[in-house]
Design a protein around this motif. Structure first.
Motif, short mmCIF file in Angstrom:
data_model
loop_
_atom_site.label_atom_id
_atom_site.label_comp_id
_atom_site.label_asym_id
_atom_site.label_seq_id
_atom_site.Cartn_x
_atom_site.Cartn_y
_atom_site.Cartn_z
N THR A 214 0.82 -1.21 0.00
CA THR A 214 0.00 0.00 0.00
C THR A 214 0.86 1.26 0.00
N ALA A 215 2.02 1.23 0.65
CA ALA A 215 2.91 2.40 0.64
C ALA A 215 3.41 2.67 -0.78
N THR A 216 3.80 1.63 -1.49
CA THR A 216 4.27 1.80 -2.86
C THR A 216 3.14 2.29 -3.75
N ALA A 217 1.96 1.73 -3.59
CA ALA A 217 0.82 2.17 -4.38
C ALA A 217 0.54 3.64 -4.12
N ASN A 218 0.65 4.07 -2.88
CA ASN A 218 0.39 5.45 -2.51
C ASN A 218 1.49 6.40 -2.96
N ASP A 219 2.75 6.00 -2.76
CA ASP A 219 3.88 6.89 -3.01
C ASP A 219 4.37 6.87 -4.45
N VAL A 220 4.22 5.76 -5.14
CA VAL A 220 4.75 5.62 -6.49
C VAL A 220 3.59 5.48 -7.47
N ALA A 221 3.09 4.25 -7.61
CA ALA A 221 1.95 3.99 -8.50
C ALA A 221 1.55 2.53 -8.32
N TYR A 222 0.26 2.27 -8.35
CA TYR A 222 -0.21 0.89 -8.20
C TYR A 222 0.36 0.00 -9.29
N GLU A 223 0.52 0.54 -10.47
CA GLU A 223 1.03 -0.24 -11.60
C GLU A 223 2.46 -0.73 -11.37
N ASP A 224 3.19 -0.10 -10.44
CA ASP A 224 4.59 -0.42 -10.21
C ASP A 224 4.86 -1.16 -8.90
N ILE A 225 3.81 -1.58 -8.18
CA ILE A 225 4.03 -2.15 -6.85
C ILE A 225 4.91 -3.39 -6.88
N PHE A 226 4.70 -4.27 -7.82
CA PHE A 226 5.48 -5.50 -7.87
C PHE A 226 6.80 -5.30 -8.60
N ALA A 227 6.81 -4.50 -9.66
CA ALA A 227 8.04 -4.25 -10.41
C ALA A 227 9.09 -3.61 -9.50
N ARG A 228 8.69 -2.66 -8.70
CA ARG A 228 9.65 -1.99 -7.80
C ARG A 228 10.25 -2.98 -6.81
N TRP A 229 9.43 -3.85 -6.28
CA TRP A 229 9.88 -4.88 -5.34
C TRP A 229 10.89 -5.81 -6.01
N ILE A 230 10.56 -6.26 -7.21
CA ILE A 230 11.43 -7.16 -7.96
C ILE A 230 12.74 -6.46 -8.33
N GLU A 231 12.66 -5.22 -8.79
CA GLU A 231 13.86 -4.48 -9.16
C GLU A 231 14.79 -4.27 -7.97
N THR A 232 14.22 -4.14 -6.80
CA THR A 232 15.01 -3.90 -5.59
C THR A 232 15.63 -5.16 -5.04
N LEU A 233 14.88 -6.26 -5.00
CA LEU A 233 15.35 -7.47 -4.33
C LEU A 233 15.68 -8.64 -5.25
N GLY A 234 15.07 -8.69 -6.40
CA GLY A 234 15.25 -9.83 -7.29
C GLY A 234 16.65 -9.88 -7.89
N GLU A 235 17.09 -11.09 -8.18
CA GLU A 235 18.40 -11.30 -8.79
C GLU A 235 18.29 -12.39 -9.85
N ALA A 236 19.25 -12.40 -10.76
CA ALA A 236 19.30 -13.46 -11.76
C ALA A 236 19.32 -14.80 -11.03
N GLY A 237 18.57 -15.74 -11.56
CA GLY A 237 18.48 -17.06 -10.93
C GLY A 237 17.29 -17.21 -10.01
N ASP A 238 16.64 -16.10 -9.66
CA ASP A 238 15.41 -16.16 -8.88
C ASP A 238 14.25 -16.46 -9.82
N LEU A 239 13.09 -16.74 -9.24
CA LEU A 239 11.88 -17.04 -10.02
C LEU A 239 10.73 -16.16 -9.57
N LEU A 240 10.05 -15.57 -10.52
CA LEU A 240 8.82 -14.82 -10.25
C LEU A 240 7.65 -15.64 -10.74
N ILE A 241 6.73 -15.98 -9.82
CA ILE A 241 5.48 -16.65 -10.19
C ILE A 241 4.38 -15.60 -10.07
N ALA A 242 3.73 -15.30 -11.19
CA ALA A 242 2.65 -14.32 -11.22
C ALA A 242 1.33 -15.06 -11.40
#
Length: 140
Positions: free
Chosen positions: A52-80
């Motif tokens: 909710t903080a990301t949705a409020n401060d940035v944009a709802y459309e970017d809530i998951f992308a921002r998380w992935i860009e910050t913590l995700g690394e090559a070799g990880d898996l995203l299940i959507a």
């Protein structure tokens, strides 16, 4: 190869697994993430405060992308998990994951003639099949 076998292979190869979804699909992502944890898999979902903080401060459309860009690394898996497979926050997260070399897997059955309720039911059945396979040591 069916969805369960494909995902099982990806999960076993992944360093960490991130799960995302909207509404009922988000609840299913949290449920599946917990099941994966019980099988010894490093699985993560976003907590409500970050979401909710990301949705409020940035944009709802970017809530998951921002998380992935910050913590995700090559070799990880995203299940959507997504009923439609077309929500902007889901598609942006998949793109972000692919840009950093993560593996991705979109679970959607709505596009295959299933209604939204059936699609969400299919997600949780898939999660239970994965957990059963992991606990029984089944390979793909």
């Amino acid at each position: 190869m069916d969805d369960t076998s494909i995902l099982l292979t990806k999960i076993r190869k992944a360093r960490r697994v991130y799960l995302i979804g909207n509404g009922g699909s988000y609840a299913n992502a949290a449920h599946i993430g917990n099941d994966l944890l019980s099988c010894g898999i490093k699985a993560y979902t976003l907590d409500a405060a970050f979401l909710t903080a990301t949705a409020n401060d940035v944009a709802y459309e970017d809530i998951f992308a921002r998380w992935i860009e910050t913590l995700g690394e090559a070799g990880d898996l995203l299940i959507a998990l997504s009923g439609s497979g077309t929500s902007k926050n889901i598609t942006r997260a998949i793109r972000a994951a692919q840009m950093i070399g993560m593996h991705t897997h979109l679970v959607t059955h709505y596009l295959h003639g299933r209604d939204m309720q059936q699609s969400e039911e299919d997600q949780i059945v898939l999660g239970h099949e994965l957990m059963r396979a992991l606990k029984n040591g089944r390979t793909a």
